[in-house]
Design an enzyme around this catalytic site. Structure first.
Site, PDB file in Angstrom:
ATOM      1  N   CYS A  43       0.823  -1.216   0.000  1.00  0.00           N
ATOM      2  CA  CYS A  43       0.000   0.000   0.000  1.00  0.00           C
ATOM      3  C   CYS A  43       0.857   1.266   0.000  1.00  0.00           C
ATOM      4  O   CYS A  43       0.660   2.166  -0.808  1.00  0.00           O
ATOM      5  CB  CYS A  43      -0.936  -0.017   1.207  1.00  0.00           C
ATOM      6  SG  CYS A  43      -1.894   1.497   1.355  1.00  0.00           S
ATOM      7  N   CYS A  48      -1.465   1.634  -3.121  1.00  0.00           N
ATOM      8  CA  CYS A  48      -2.473   2.678  -2.924  1.00  0.00           C
ATOM      9  C   CYS A  48      -1.916   4.094  -2.854  1.00  0.00           C
ATOM     10  O   CYS A  48      -2.427   5.000  -3.523  1.00  0.00           O
ATOM     11  CB  CYS A  48      -3.244   2.461  -1.616  1.00  0.00           C
ATOM     12  SG  CYS A  48      -3.441   0.773  -1.129  1.00  0.00           S
ATOM     13  N   LYS A  51       0.141   5.291  -6.029  1.00  0.00           N
ATOM     14  CA  LYS A  51      -0.852   5.246  -7.124  1.00  0.00           C
ATOM     15  C   LYS A  51      -1.802   6.443  -7.038  1.00  0.00           C
ATOM     16  O   LYS A  51      -2.074   7.113  -8.027  1.00  0.00           O
ATOM     17  CB  LYS A  51      -1.606   3.917  -7.052  1.00  0.00           C
ATOM     18  CG  LYS A  51      -2.668   3.659  -8.092  1.00  0.00           C
ATOM     19  CD  LYS A  51      -4.032   4.244  -7.796  1.00  0.00           C
ATOM     20  CE  LYS A  51      -4.633   3.941  -6.469  1.00  0.00           C
ATOM     21  NZ  LYS A  51      -5.141   2.607  -6.271  1.00  0.00           N
ATOM     22  N   TYR A 179      -8.413  -3.986 -11.542  1.00  0.00           N
ATOM     23  CA  TYR A 179      -8.186  -2.740 -10.791  1.00  0.00           C
ATOM     24  C   TYR A 179      -6.939  -2.010 -11.282  1.00  0.00           C
ATOM     25  O   TYR A 179      -6.960  -0.838 -11.633  1.00  0.00           O
ATOM     26  CB  TYR A 179      -7.912  -3.071  -9.316  1.00  0.00           C
ATOM     27  CG  TYR A 179      -9.071  -3.312  -8.402  1.00  0.00           C
ATOM     28  CD1 TYR A 179      -9.728  -4.536  -8.377  1.00  0.00           C
ATOM     29  CD2 TYR A 179      -9.464  -2.335  -7.494  1.00  0.00           C
ATOM     30  CE1 TYR A 179     -10.742  -4.773  -7.481  1.00  0.00           C
ATOM     31  CE2 TYR A 179     -10.484  -2.565  -6.583  1.00  0.00           C
ATOM     32  CZ  TYR A 179     -11.121  -3.793  -6.583  1.00  0.00           C
ATOM     33  OH  TYR A 179     -12.123  -4.029  -5.686  1.00  0.00           O
ATOM     34  N   GLU A 183      -6.717   1.407 -13.513  1.00  0.00           N
ATOM     35  CA  GLU A 183      -6.208   2.628 -12.878  1.00  0.00           C
ATOM     36  C   GLU A 183      -4.966   3.148 -13.597  1.00  0.00           C
ATOM     37  O   GLU A 183      -4.846   4.351 -13.869  1.00  0.00           O
ATOM     38  CB  GLU A 183      -5.873   2.349 -11.406  1.00  0.00           C
ATOM     39  CG  GLU A 183      -7.113   2.100 -10.561  1.00  0.00           C
ATOM     40  CD  GLU A 183      -6.827   1.871  -9.081  1.00  0.00           C
ATOM     41  OE1 GLU A 183      -7.752   2.021  -8.275  1.00  0.00           O
ATOM     42  OE2 GLU A 183      -5.678   1.542  -8.726  1.00  0.00           O
ATOM     43  N   HIS A 437     -27.620  20.048  -1.924  1.00  0.00           N
ATOM     44  CA  HIS A 437     -27.773  20.559  -3.280  1.00  0.00           C
ATOM     45  C   HIS A 437     -26.831  21.732  -3.536  1.00  0.00           C
ATOM     46  O   HIS A 437     -26.668  22.573  -2.658  1.00  0.00           O
ATOM     47  CB  HIS A 437     -29.222  21.026  -3.466  1.00  0.00           C
ATOM     48  CG  HIS A 437     -29.516  21.440  -4.874  1.00  0.00           C
ATOM     49  ND1 HIS A 437     -29.579  20.544  -5.907  1.00  0.00           N
ATOM     50  CD2 HIS A 437     -29.726  22.668  -5.414  1.00  0.00           C
ATOM     51  CE1 HIS A 437     -29.845  21.205  -7.029  1.00  0.00           C
ATOM     52  NE2 HIS A 437     -29.935  22.479  -6.758  1.00  0.00           N
ATOM     53  N   GLU A 442     -26.476  13.821  -4.123  1.00  0.00           N
ATOM     54  CA  GLU A 442     -27.896  14.005  -3.783  1.00  0.00           C
ATOM     55  C   GLU A 442     -28.792  13.054  -4.588  1.00  0.00           C
ATOM     56  O   GLU A 442     -29.898  12.721  -4.168  1.00  0.00           O
ATOM     57  CB  GLU A 442     -28.339  15.456  -3.977  1.00  0.00           C
ATOM     58  CG  GLU A 442     -28.364  15.928  -5.410  1.00  0.00           C
ATOM     59  CD  GLU A 442     -28.847  17.379  -5.529  1.00  0.00           C
ATOM     60  OE1 GLU A 442     -29.922  17.694  -4.990  1.00  0.00           O
ATOM     61  OE2 GLU A 442     -28.135  18.191  -6.168  1.00  0.00           O
TER      62      GLU A 442
END
Ligand code: NDP
Length: 447
Positions: A43, A48, A51, A179, A183, A437, A442
């Site tokens: 990671c 992660c 990346k 993945y 990516e 909003h 939303e």
């Protein structure tokens, strides 16, 4: 008095191993951790974290292109790969040192060398040759890239090397549809390389909701990625400074860099599992029960090396559950259901719970709500990217059992939605929540 050198020996200083070691040491246990590369694991060092920085870098490029719709004129913008690469590596080094520091501050010993089993309670440190014994052993060695056999495979890089490239090549070919492939294709294209993504299937991200897979494919194409489906490479040849890749159907393509993102395997090769009597499956994953215990009662494994759900936060939770189980007399199985996750394509994916196909297979009645729209921001920026959202419910009460988003901020949105899904909330409760909003999110309470 224990007859062992340590109460706990952890192999691997990644997310799962470090968390378990830190907590156990904090409880007063005598703990050691061995790491053959750098503290932080996949990671922090080559996953992660670096990346995500590359994704941020690519997003700046996109923002620069779109800024004119908002009145900005930016002339002479240039991208310098070496500068971004080095900034990221500086940050990676800082984080790695923090990981080591955390262990030391909690009183754990850190060995910067590979450890291999020599018996059920013993390990050898491979640099010093020192033999160490421990009452409990935690295997947290993570995963490693898998590259299929083919002539010329040595010319391809994997994500491990992608972070350290000398230069950003003009043309990049990413093989795979998962993945990492999706990516990195986004990253390379976003940073300016002419990028091809080649996948053997017909939609990217196998295992995800079918419409999510379609939306991600469409997003990649909008980003200028040449996505080729139904193709698998069979050989690679070096031609001058570049490469020629030949595919199953005879099709050939030239490129300057080939990145294989064809999956990862549990990192157990040469670990000596057999000397400890620990069983692994055909992929090399340590076989564990719900509490992460192997078939050998005092040996546990957490994280990618068990090939359950290969995500950092899951490894951390498994490491925490290990400490509860072994040192707090509280057998704990981490619940692997409804884990929210993100794929950092551009736009990203956020997903939690069941896909529509999984929901149909599991429940008799389901209802699906969805929307597909061009986000407000893109109307002025000129971006053609869209936002797709899908909410799946089951039963009369319409419990929400799956939420899937492909759109800006999806990774952020899904973290909050994950709480609602994990809590078993209903569509009516989503609807009773007032909208914020104007936002993308939303839509989830107005579907
Ligand atoms: P994935 O399993 O996601 O993808 C592997 C890809 O390689 C698939 O598209 C697969 O095709 C393809 N493939 C496998 N073998 C071959 C072959 N022989 N020839 C051609 N193609 C092949 O693995 P990744 O390496 O992308 O990621 C590993 C794991 O790491 C993920 O599952 C995830 O858990 C984790 N991860 C999570 C991230 C996140 O949370 N954002 C980011 C990166 C990784 P097919 O689909 O047909 O099998």
């Amino acid at each position: 008095m224990s007859n062992y050198d340590y109460d706990l020996f952890v192999i691997g200083a990644g997310s799962g191993g470090v968390r378990a070691a830190r907590l156990a040491a904090g409880l007063g246990k005598k703990v050691a951790v061995a790491e053959e590369y750098r503290a932080g694991g996949t990671c922090v060092i080559r996953g992660c974290v670096p990346k995500k920085y590359l994704v941020y870098g690519a997003e700046f490029g996109k923002a620069l292109k779109e800024a004119s719709g908002y009145g900005w004129s930016i002339k002479g913008a240039k991208f310098d790969w070496a500068s971004l690469r080095d900034e990221i590596q500086t940050e990676v080094s800082r984080l790695s040192a923090i990981y080591e520091g955390v262990l030391e501050r909690n009183g754990a010993d850190f060995f910067s060398e590979r450890a291999e089993f020599t018996g059920p309670h013993s390990l050898r440190l491979m640099k010093s040759g020192r033999e160490i014994t421990a009452k409990h052993i935690l295997i947290a060695t993570g995963g490693t890239p898998f590259v299929p056999e083919m002539p010329g495979k040595e010319y391809a890089i994997t994500s491990d090397e992608a972070f350290l490239l000398d230069t950003l090549p003009e043309r990049v070919m990413v093989i795979g549809g998962g993945y990492i492939a999706s990516e990195f294709a986004g990253i390379f294209a976003g940073l300016g390389a002419k990028t091809t993504q080649v996948y053997r299937g017909d939609k990217l991200l196998r295992g995800f909701d079918e419409e999510v897979r379609e939306a991600v494919g469409a997003g990649q194409i909008r980003n200028g990625i040449d996505v080729k489906f139904g193709q698998s490479p069979v050989s690679i040849k070096k031609i001058g400074n570049g490469f020629k890749v030949t595919f199953e159907d005879g099709f050939q393509a030239g490129t300057d860099l080939i990145m294989m993102a064809t999956g990862r395997l549990p990192n157990t090769q040469g670990l000596g599992l057999e000397k400890a009597g620990v069983k692994s499956d055909e992929k090399g994953a340590v076989i564990v029960n719900a509490q992460s215990k192997s078939n050998v009662g005092h040996i546990y494994a957490v994280g990618d090396v068990t090939n359950r759900v290969n995500l950092t936060p899951v490894a951390i939770r498994e490491g925490m559950a290990f400490v509860e189980t072994v040192y707090k007399n509280n057998p704990t199985a981490y619940d692997h259901s409804d884990i929210p996750s993100a794929v950092f394509t551009m736009p990203p994916v956020g997903t939690v719970g069941l896909s529509e196909a999984q929901a149909r297979a599991k429940y008799r009645t389901i209802k699906v709500y969805k929307t597909d729209f061009r986000p407000m921001k893109n109307l002025l920026s000129g971006s053609e990217h869209r936002c797709f959202m899908k909410l799946i419910t089951t039963g009369k009460r319409e419990k929400v059992i799956g939420v899937h988003i492909v759109g800006d901020y999806a990774g952020e949105i899904i973290q909050a939605v994950g709480i609602a899904v994990k809590a078993g909330l209903t569509k009516a409760q989503f609807d009773a929540t007032c909208a914020v909003h104007p936002t993308l999110a939303e839509e989830l309470v107005t579907l």
